[in-house]
Design a protein around this motif. Structure first.
Motif, PDB file in Angstrom:
ATOM      1  N   GLY A   6       0.769  -1.197   0.049  1.00 56.77           N
ATOM      2  CA  GLY A   6       0.094   0.025   0.068  1.00 56.77           C
ATOM      3  C   GLY A   6       0.836   1.373  -0.060  1.00 56.77           C
ATOM      4  O   GLY A   6       0.302   2.101   0.682  1.00 56.77           O
ATOM      5  N   PHE A   8       2.894   4.183  -2.925  1.00 60.81           N
ATOM      6  CA  PHE A   8       2.361   4.758  -3.984  1.00 60.81           C
ATOM      7  C   PHE A   8       1.947   3.750  -5.229  1.00 60.81           C
ATOM      8  O   PHE A   8       1.034   3.848  -5.839  1.00 60.81           O
ATOM      9  N   GLU A  28      -1.904  -4.929   2.619  1.00 59.13           N
ATOM     10  CA  GLU A  28      -0.653  -3.987   3.078  1.00 59.13           C
ATOM     11  C   GLU A  28      -0.422  -4.667   4.309  1.00 59.13           C
ATOM     12  O   GLU A  28      -1.334  -4.873   5.103  1.00 59.13           O
ATOM     13  N   ALA A  29       0.947  -4.752   4.569  1.00 60.18           N
ATOM     14  CA  ALA A  29       1.423  -5.643   5.768  1.00 60.18           C
ATOM     15  C   ALA A  29       0.963  -4.734   7.164  1.00 60.18           C
ATOM     16  O   ALA A  29       0.821  -5.144   8.223  1.00 60.18           O
ATOM     17  N   ARG A  39       6.989   8.331   3.941  1.00 57.27           N
ATOM     18  CA  ARG A  39       8.142   8.997   4.772  1.00 57.27           C
ATOM     19  C   ARG A  39       9.025   9.776   4.038  1.00 57.27           C
ATOM     20  O   ARG A  39       9.926  10.316   4.516  1.00 57.27           O
ATOM     21  N   GLY A  41      10.316  12.864   1.136  1.00 56.76           N
ATOM     22  CA  GLY A  41      10.735  14.352   1.425  1.00 56.76           C
ATOM     23  C   GLY A  41      10.028  15.388   0.585  1.00 56.76           C
ATOM     24  O   GLY A  41       9.724  16.432   0.608  1.00 56.76           O
ATOM     25  N   ALA A 177      -2.294  -6.947   6.833  1.00 51.45           N
ATOM     26  CA  ALA A 177      -2.626  -8.017   6.137  1.00 51.45           C
ATOM     27  C   ALA A 177      -1.410  -8.376   5.323  1.00 51.45           C
ATOM     28  O   ALA A 177      -1.414  -8.440   4.195  1.00 51.45           O
ATOM     29  N   THR A 208       5.711  -4.106  -3.593  1.00 50.51           N
ATOM     30  CA  THR A 208       6.310  -4.263  -2.239  1.00 50.51           C
ATOM     31  C   THR A 208       7.649  -3.455  -1.796  1.00 50.51           C
ATOM     32  O   THR A 208       8.049  -3.740  -0.590  1.00 50.51           O
ATOM     33  N   GLY A 214       8.277 -11.588   3.693  1.00 48.40           N
ATOM     34  CA  GLY A 214       7.062 -12.061   2.996  1.00 48.40           C
ATOM     35  C   GLY A 214       7.927 -13.056   1.828  1.00 48.40           C
ATOM     36  O   GLY A 214       9.006 -13.232   1.911  1.00 48.40           O
ATOM     37  N   SER A 228      17.346   6.667   4.476  1.00 41.41           N
ATOM     38  CA  SER A 228      17.417   8.140   4.067  1.00 41.41           C
ATOM     39  C   SER A 228      16.624   8.629   5.304  1.00 41.41           C
ATOM     40  O   SER A 228      15.843   8.177   5.776  1.00 41.41           O
ATOM     41  N   PHE A 229      16.953   9.822   5.564  1.00 45.72           N
ATOM     42  CA  PHE A 229      16.456  10.455   6.907  1.00 45.72           C
ATOM     43  C   PHE A 229      16.032  12.003   6.793  1.00 45.72           C
ATOM     44  O   PHE A 229      16.631  12.518   5.904  1.00 45.72           O
ATOM     45  N   VAL A 315      15.261   3.473   0.998  1.00 47.44           N
ATOM     46  CA  VAL A 315      15.180   3.745  -0.069  1.00 47.44           C
ATOM     47  C   VAL A 315      15.513   2.611  -1.174  1.00 47.44           C
ATOM     48  O   VAL A 315      16.481   1.641  -0.438  1.00 47.44           O
ATOM     49  N   TYR A 337      12.688   2.321  -7.168  1.00 50.30           N
ATOM     50  CA  TYR A 337      12.900   3.521  -8.055  1.00 50.30           C
ATOM     51  C   TYR A 337      14.098   4.107  -7.561  1.00 50.30           C
ATOM     52  O   TYR A 337      14.386   5.323  -7.760  1.00 50.30           O
ATOM     53  N   GLY A 339      15.216   5.854  -4.967  1.00 45.31           N
ATOM     54  CA  GLY A 339      15.145   7.104  -4.212  1.00 45.31           C
ATOM     55  C   GLY A 339      14.498   8.173  -5.011  1.00 45.31           C
ATOM     56  O   GLY A 339      14.264   9.337  -4.489  1.00 45.31           O
TER      57      GLY A 339
END
Ligand code: FAD
Length: 397
Positions: A6, A8, A28-29, A39, A41, A177, A208, A214, A228-229, A315, A337, A339
């Motif tokens: 779940g 993008f 979605e887990a 999360r 930027g 789930a 995922t 999984g 990444s923060f 990332v 992707y 990052g």
């Protein structure tokens, strides 16, 4: 049809499928947009992880131009879906400014700028060091390239909007789930076992990200999760009016560099790799201190701003820093992707909807062969070595 994940990619695929009348279940887990998608930027910009010149050296001009163009199309797709579905997520195009952190980086960035102008007629502008100082209150940069198409938005609002819209069209979304088993029951049909029960599906799309749980070993051997923060200040309108009056997306040119932008309520979102480490609360705190030090050094007029939030995420990096999408042993997938995923994951959700349904549509990230990373079994023991290598490269560049 079952979509796993779940973020993008999964939410966008579920939305496109449901809009076409397909009976779609998303599993979605954890919570939707609980990982990278919620999360990140908030930058939604054209351009691949590497420059057009690097891509051309590696794949030739035609392929490089195609890869670049897909990212432009992806940003346009995000803008269109936000408008069509009236998703309230503060989407705005204020441009992306890439900043040269070292004098020695200017020549390479300038080559990329010339190539973008010449081969793609891209709306990019070159900024001298003096021009850059008019853009942001910092003496740290030696020039920059502005791409006026760069977009930004509130990621949480965007993914909530995708989920709400998908549900309105009939998608059924199940949180908590986690998929624990996938059993092929003929052709593309699978029995999907989850923490909440099992379901049979004609087709399954894996969205995922860099999941480390999984039954996805084949994918986990091809994707390295890298931390990444992000830190976020309190609202600081008067300070930002002087320090970052144009409120663009900003990215610096170091490997251990920074990306930053301003939210609709005038907070500074300041991100970076900080360390080659996984994200967890202790790791995030440590990285947050490194990020605060870089903020103080690069934008000193903001150093007294209080930090209200700090978080980290993973990332999904591939060896060539390009995404991957296709079908493996009856399972469709789109992920990795590297990052640069906000625009591409959303776009690929729509592309994979068509591909899964058998429509004629180009998959821009199809690979004839996607090789596993040598010696890699899903535990990134070599990350500190990679980190040391990139620090060395930054130091000598
Ligand atoms: C801190 C940070 C900052 C970033 N900043 C930017 C930025 O500014 N701009 C940009 O373009 N990109 C940015 N990115 C990258 C971008 O966020 C990602 O590329 C993108 O969100 C990937 O989306 P996704 O749907 O593929 O994966 P994810 O968002 O990771 O979603 C995958 C989902 O699958 C679920 N899942 C995993 N395993 C299972 C299972 N077994 N069963 C069920 N569900 C499962 C996970 O819980 C997760 O919710 C950033 C990433 C991070 C971490």
């Amino acid at each position: 049809m079952v979509v796993v994940g779940g973020g993008f990619t999964g939410l966008s695929a579920a939305l496109s499928l449901a809009r076409k009348g397909v009976d779609v279940v998303l599993l979605e887990a954890g919570r939707i947009h609980g990982e990278a998608s919620g999360r990140n930027g908030g930058h939604c910009s054209p351009g691949t992880a590497q420059g057009l010149v690097d891509l051309t050296d590696r794949y030739g001009l035609d392929v490089a131009k195609h890869h670049y163009q897909v990212y432009t199309d992806a940003v346009d797709y995000v803008e269109r879906i936000v408008a069509d579905e009236r998703i309230d997520c503060d989407f705005t195009r204020r441009g992306k400014l890439k900043l040269a952190s070292k004098e020695s980086h200017v020549a390479g960035m300038r080559r990329n700028f010339d190539a973008l102008r010449k081969h793609l007629d891209a709306p990019v502008e070159w900024l001298s060091a003096a021009d850059v100082k008019r853009e942001l209150a910092s003496d740290a940069f030696h020039g920059g390239m502005l791409d006026t198409r760069g977009g930004q938005m509130h990621m949480g609002k965007f993914s909530t909007g995708l989920a709400t819209t998908a549900a309105r069209y009939g998608a059924r979304i199940f949180e908590h789930a986690a998929v624990t088993q996938l059993t092929n029951i003929g052709g593309d049909r699978h029995r999907v076992t989850t923490a909440k029960g099992a379901i049979e599906a004609d087709r399954v799309l894996l969205a995922t990200g860099c999941s480390n749980h999984g039954p996805f070993g084949w994918w986990q051997r091809r994707i390295v999760p890298v931390g990444s923060f992000v830190i976020v200040t309190e609202p600081i309108t008067p300070l930002l009016d002087i320090a970052l009056p144009k409120r663009r997306n900003y990215v610096t040119s170091l490997n251990f560099g920074n990306y930053f932008r301003v939210t609709a309520d005038d907070r500074l979102v300041w991100g970076g790799r900080a360390r080659f480490a996984r994200s967890n609360p202790a790791s995030d705190r440590k990285s947050g201190k490194i990020l605060k030090a870089s903020l103080d050094a690069l934008l000193p007029s903001l150093k007294d701003a209080r930090i209200d939030y700090c978080w980290g995420g993973l990332v999904e990096a591939t060896a060539d820093r390009l995404p991957s999408a296709g079908k493996h042993e009856g399972l469709y997938y789109s992920m990795a992707y590297s990052g640069h995923g906000t625009q591409m994951s959303t776009y690929m959700g729509d592309v994979m909807c068509d591909i899964v349904m058998g429509a004629k549509r180009e998959n821009p990230w199809h690979r004839a062969e996607w090789k596993a990373l040598p010696g890699y079994v899903g535990r990134e023991w070599f990350l500190p070595l990679v980190g040391a290598y990139f620090r060395f490269k930054d130091a000598v560049s």
